[in-house]
Design a protein around this motif. Structure first.
Motif, PDB file in Angstrom:
ATOM      1  N   GLU A  49     -68.197-114.254  56.554  1.00 35.14           N
ATOM      2  CA  GLU A  49     -69.460-113.669  56.078  1.00 35.14           C
ATOM      3  C   GLU A  49     -70.579-113.811  57.156  1.00 35.14           C
ATOM      4  O   GLU A  49     -71.491-112.841  57.103  1.00 35.14           O
ATOM      5  N   THR A  50     -70.631-114.774  58.028  1.00 36.35           N
ATOM      6  CA  THR A  50     -71.550-115.060  59.136  1.00 36.35           C
ATOM      7  C   THR A  50     -71.544-113.975  59.966  1.00 36.35           C
ATOM      8  O   THR A  50     -72.448-113.014  60.376  1.00 36.35           O
ATOM      9  N   ALA A  51     -70.139-113.554  60.359  1.00 38.27           N
ATOM     10  CA  ALA A  51     -70.041-112.508  61.247  1.00 38.27           C
ATOM     11  C   ALA A  51     -70.354-111.079  60.881  1.00 38.27           C
ATOM     12  O   ALA A  51     -71.243-110.417  61.687  1.00 38.27           O
ATOM     13  N   ASP A  52     -70.013-110.918  59.580  1.00 38.26           N
ATOM     14  CA  ASP A  52     -70.467-109.688  59.021  1.00 38.26           C
ATOM     15  C   ASP A  52     -72.194-109.421  58.851  1.00 38.26           C
ATOM     16  O   ASP A  52     -72.695-108.434  59.229  1.00 38.26           O
ATOM     17  N   MET A  53     -72.944-110.427  58.460  1.00 40.07           N
ATOM     18  CA  MET A  53     -74.311-110.511  58.338  1.00 40.07           C
ATOM     19  C   MET A  53     -74.807-110.361  59.805  1.00 40.07           C
ATOM     20  O   MET A  53     -75.854-109.307  59.935  1.00 40.07           O
ATOM     21  N   ILE A  54     -74.374-110.836  60.919  1.00 39.41           N
ATOM     22  CA  ILE A  54     -75.032-110.642  62.271  1.00 39.41           C
ATOM     23  C   ILE A  54     -74.742-109.358  62.611  1.00 39.41           C
ATOM     24  O   ILE A  54     -75.408-108.766  63.380  1.00 39.41           O
ATOM     25  N   SER A  55     -73.360-108.671  62.526  1.00 36.54           N
ATOM     26  CA  SER A  55     -73.246-107.622  62.941  1.00 36.54           C
ATOM     27  C   SER A  55     -74.007-106.368  62.343  1.00 36.54           C
ATOM     28  O   SER A  55     -74.283-105.273  62.917  1.00 36.54           O
ATOM     29  N   LYS A  56     -74.712-106.845  61.334  1.00 41.70           N
ATOM     30  CA  LYS A  56     -75.381-105.617  60.643  1.00 41.70           C
ATOM     31  C   LYS A  56     -76.755-105.789  61.317  1.00 41.70           C
ATOM     32  O   LYS A  56     -77.790-104.971  61.042  1.00 41.70           O
ATOM     33  N   GLU A  57     -77.261-107.023  61.921  1.00 44.03           N
ATOM     34  CA  GLU A  57     -78.835-107.304  62.023  1.00 44.03           C
ATOM     35  C   GLU A  57     -79.219-107.417  63.717  1.00 44.03           C
ATOM     36  O   GLU A  57     -80.357-106.793  63.981  1.00 44.03           O
ATOM     37  N   ILE A  58     -78.190-107.458  64.643  1.00 41.40           N
ATOM     38  CA  ILE A  58     -78.606-107.698  65.814  1.00 41.40           C
ATOM     39  C   ILE A  58     -78.584-106.244  66.722  1.00 41.40           C
ATOM     40  O   ILE A  58     -77.940-105.266  66.554  1.00 41.40           O
ATOM     41  N   ASP A  59     -79.691-106.669  67.601  1.00 40.37           N
ATOM     42  CA  ASP A  59     -79.873-105.255  68.422  1.00 40.37           C
ATOM     43  C   ASP A  59     -79.502-105.590  69.839  1.00 40.37           C
ATOM     44  O   ASP A  59     -79.086-104.609  70.679  1.00 40.37           O
ATOM     45  N   VAL A  60     -79.401-106.832  70.324  1.00 46.14           N
ATOM     46  CA  VAL A  60     -79.141-107.099  71.579  1.00 46.14           C
ATOM     47  C   VAL A  60     -78.163-108.282  71.874  1.00 46.14           C
ATOM     48  O   VAL A  60     -78.557-109.239  70.959  1.00 46.14           O
ATOM     49  N   ILE A  61     -77.023-108.362  72.585  1.00 51.51           N
ATOM     50  CA  ILE A  61     -76.342-109.459  72.658  1.00 51.51           C
ATOM     51  C   ILE A  61     -76.592-110.154  74.098  1.00 51.51           C
ATOM     52  O   ILE A  61     -76.474-109.366  74.996  1.00 51.51           O
ATOM     53  N   ILE A  62     -76.755-111.457  74.259  1.00 53.46           N
ATOM     54  CA  ILE A  62     -77.079-111.985  75.477  1.00 53.46           C
ATOM     55  C   ILE A  62     -75.585-112.872  75.738  1.00 53.46           C
ATOM     56  O   ILE A  62     -75.834-113.900  75.280  1.00 53.46           O
ATOM     57  N   SER A  63     -74.987-112.589  76.838  1.00 55.19           N
ATOM     58  CA  SER A  63     -73.772-113.398  76.943  1.00 55.19           C
ATOM     59  C   SER A  63     -74.234-114.426  78.102  1.00 55.19           C
ATOM     60  O   SER A  63     -74.045-114.060  79.194  1.00 55.19           O
ATOM     61  N   SER A  64     -74.143-115.707  77.736  1.00 55.94           N
ATOM     62  CA  SER A  64     -74.595-116.660  78.726  1.00 55.94           C
ATOM     63  C   SER A  64     -73.577-117.917  78.669  1.00 55.94           C
ATOM     64  O   SER A  64     -73.927-118.847  79.634  1.00 55.94           O
ATOM     65  N   ALA A  65     -72.760-118.025  77.851  1.00 53.26           N
ATOM     66  CA  ALA A  65     -71.739-118.970  77.595  1.00 53.26           C
ATOM     67  C   ALA A  65     -70.808-118.957  78.754  1.00 53.26           C
ATOM     68  O   ALA A  65     -70.194-118.027  79.198  1.00 53.26           O
ATOM     69  N   ALA A  66     -70.457-120.143  79.616  1.00 53.24           N
ATOM     70  CA  ALA A  66     -69.748-120.223  80.705  1.00 53.24           C
ATOM     71  C   ALA A  66     -69.480-121.509  80.856  1.00 53.24           C
ATOM     72  O   ALA A  66     -70.108-122.552  80.767  1.00 53.24           O
ATOM     73  N   ARG A  67     -68.028-121.944  81.377  1.00 53.78           N
ATOM     74  CA  ARG A  67     -67.817-123.363  82.318  1.00 53.78           C
ATOM     75  C   ARG A  67     -68.162-123.135  83.579  1.00 53.78           C
ATOM     76  O   ARG A  67     -67.555-121.989  84.262  1.00 53.78           O
ATOM     77  N   THR A  68     -68.829-124.041  84.469  1.00 54.98           N
ATOM     78  CA  THR A  68     -69.675-123.866  85.374  1.00 54.98           C
ATOM     79  C   THR A  68     -68.991-124.911  86.394  1.00 54.98           C
ATOM     80  O   THR A  68     -69.630-124.871  87.685  1.00 54.98           O
ATOM     81  N   ILE A  69     -67.866-125.427  86.243  1.00 60.31           N
ATOM     82  CA  ILE A  69     -67.052-126.530  87.120  1.00 60.31           C
ATOM     83  C   ILE A  69     -66.560-125.685  88.343  1.00 60.31           C
ATOM     84  O   ILE A  69     -65.530-124.828  87.657  1.00 60.31           O
ATOM     85  N   PHE A  70     -66.734-125.896  89.597  1.00 58.92           N
ATOM     86  CA  PHE A  70     -66.228-125.186  90.446  1.00 58.92           C
ATOM     87  C   PHE A  70     -64.537-125.318  90.453  1.00 58.92           C
ATOM     88  O   PHE A  70     -63.798-124.058  90.553  1.00 58.92           O
ATOM     89  N   GLU A  71     -64.016-126.470  90.509  1.00 56.68           N
ATOM     90  CA  GLU A  71     -62.528-126.599  90.498  1.00 56.68           C
ATOM     91  C   GLU A  71     -62.331-127.580  89.272  1.00 56.68           C
ATOM     92  O   GLU A  71     -61.852-128.343  88.776  1.00 56.68           O
ATOM     93  N   ASP A  72     -62.237-126.248  88.125  1.00 54.67           N
ATOM     94  CA  ASP A  72     -62.012-126.451  86.823  1.00 54.67           C
ATOM     95  C   ASP A  72     -60.372-126.633  86.589  1.00 54.67           C
ATOM     96  O   ASP A  72     -59.991-125.882  86.935  1.00 54.67           O
TER      97      ASP A  72
END
Length: 454
Positions: A95-118
């Protein structure tokens, strides 16, 4: 950006949080900003929003602007969403995914794991499979105008010379996922972490990367490029993102970044020498300039929403190079003027930084220094820490690459004077002496050490 709705992953991270602050401060008329967060439930997500964003000192200017209505303003704009970037539909309920898919104009992808030797499995899940999942979700968004993906210049691997703002050549990524799955079945429980870290470094080196982080981020870019279809996509690849230069106030930083552990260890008298080439050029860019470059890209590409992929380097190494010896000369000057304090409250004296071109010479020097100053029980642990640090940061300390920012400079040249005043990111204008001595190190002392000296 007025009236547009945003969907942001990695919202509590250093870069995304600075993006959110500037977005709300510069364009308060923006629409809703949905923030994807790992949390057990919606109540836990709201608590993370309140504790890590609304109550963050980063938003002090907004607090001053809105006064008693600050929290109401923030909660009216910022909508926490429970999810996980490595899962289908980004871990959101249908339900949340469907709601958001109808509303958003821009996606900002910033999630990451930043450990060098992960661990390879964890880094691959977040940094490579995560982009695959958000691109799949992007295809479901009805009025999406732009996907902006934050990456890093180090996705270019062990390249020398001038590195252009171009997409990466692709290779078979699916094989890496199968390799991890097969390896996980053979590793014993007690050795899983160590073996997965070793596997990540091994695969990175085979493909021309120094560490697991850069390798998995590179594959994430390849996924974005190969799966974008008709979507308009921007990839922003900054250099080493450090504390704010000007906005919302000088010196804000969250956590210690690539150079900072060495700077602080030097100031504490724990690192009198480093493994590195004094002539190596570092590519440092303040977080507020990185954010402004991203916002300028959203303004340009989010209007016409033309299909395609554009890469921007908000970088400094071509137009305003800072060499390793210049950095530590400024660091030395700062600590001479404003030294750290030892446990007795006395100022810690620092000598000019020494540079060692071989790990063997560096290790010999450090072993001698430690044996003279430390009790035997502490020697081995400290020696291992400093050697590990030298290996980890060695690639940056010997870098032969400089990252071209032609596209980024052209983007800024297209801006009006008013837009440049609001969203300028001219890295050529950075005064390194002022930034390092008067902005960055005081920022580390305030926001990382929080007044601690030892």
């Amino acid at each position: 950006m007025k009236g547009k709705s945003f969907f942001i992953t990695g919202a509590t991270g250093f870069l995304a949080k600075a993006f959110i602050e500037k977005l709300l401060r510069a364009t308060p008329e923006t629409g809703k900003i949905f923030l994807l967060m790992k949390a057990d439930d919606q109540e836990a997500a709201r608590k993370r929003l309140h504790d890590e964003i609304v109550n963050s000192g980063l938003f002090e200017l907004l607090k001053q602007t809105h006064g008693n209505s600050y929290e109401a303003f923030m909660t009216s704009k910022l909508i926490p969403i429970v999810g996980d970037i490595s899962q289908n539909n980004l871990g959101m309920d249908p339900e949340t995914a469907d709601m958001i898919s109808k509303e958003i104009d821009v996606i900002i992808s910033s999630a990451a794991r930043t450990i060098f030797e992960d661990r390879y499995d964890l880094a691959l899940s977040a940094n490579t499979m995560g982009p695959d999942q958000f691109m799949r979700f992007s295809k479901k968004c009805k009025k999406l105008k732009l996907v902006l993906h934050f990456s890093t210049v180090y996705v270019n691997g062990m390249r020398h010379g001038i590195v252009p703002e171009t997409p990466l050549p692709r290779f078979e990524i699916e094989h890496e996922g199968k390799l991890v799955s097969e390896a996980a079945r053979t590793f014993l429980e007690g050795e899983m972490t160590r073996k997965m870290k070793e596997l990540g470094l091994e695969r990175a080196m085979i493909h021309g990367y120094h560490d697991t982080y850069a390798f998995t981020k590179a594959m994430g870019e390849m996924v974005v490029d190969s799966s974008r279809g008709d979507l308009p996509v921007v990839i922003v690849r900054p250099g080493i993102v450090e504390s704010s230069y000007v906005e919302p106030f000088p010196g804000w930083i969250q956590g210690d970044k690539v150079m900072d552990p060495m700077i602080l260890a030097y100031g504490k008298g724990q690192l009198p020498g480093i493994f590195g080439d004094p002539q190596a050029v570092l590519d440092i860019v303040p977080v507020d300039m990185t954010v402004n470059a991203a916002m300028a890209a959203v303004a340009k590409h989010g209007v016409d929403a033309k299909p395609g992929l554009t890469v921007y380097h908000p970088t400094s190494s071509v137009v305003n190079p800072l060499r390793l010896h210049e950095l530590f000369h400024l660091v030395h000057r700062h600590f001479c003027h404003s030294p750290m304090r030892d446990s007795k409250g006395e100022g810690i004296m620092t000598e000019p930084m020494k540079f060692y071109g071989s790990l063997q010479d560096f290790s010999s020097y450090i072993s001698k220094i430690i044996s003279e100053k430390e009790q035997k029980t502490k020697q081995e642990r400290k020696l291992k820490y400093l050697k590990d640090m030298a290996k980890l940061y060695g690639p940056a300390m010997f870098s032969k690459a400089r990252y071209d920012n032609t596209n980024a400079r052209r983007l800024m040249e297209e801006m009006t004077m008013e837009e440049r005043r609001m969203f300028g990111f001219n890295t050529e204008s950075i005064d390194w002496e002022h930034y390092i001595m008067n902005v960055h190190i005081p920022g580390l002392k305030k926001h990382v050490l929080r007044g601690r000296q030892t």
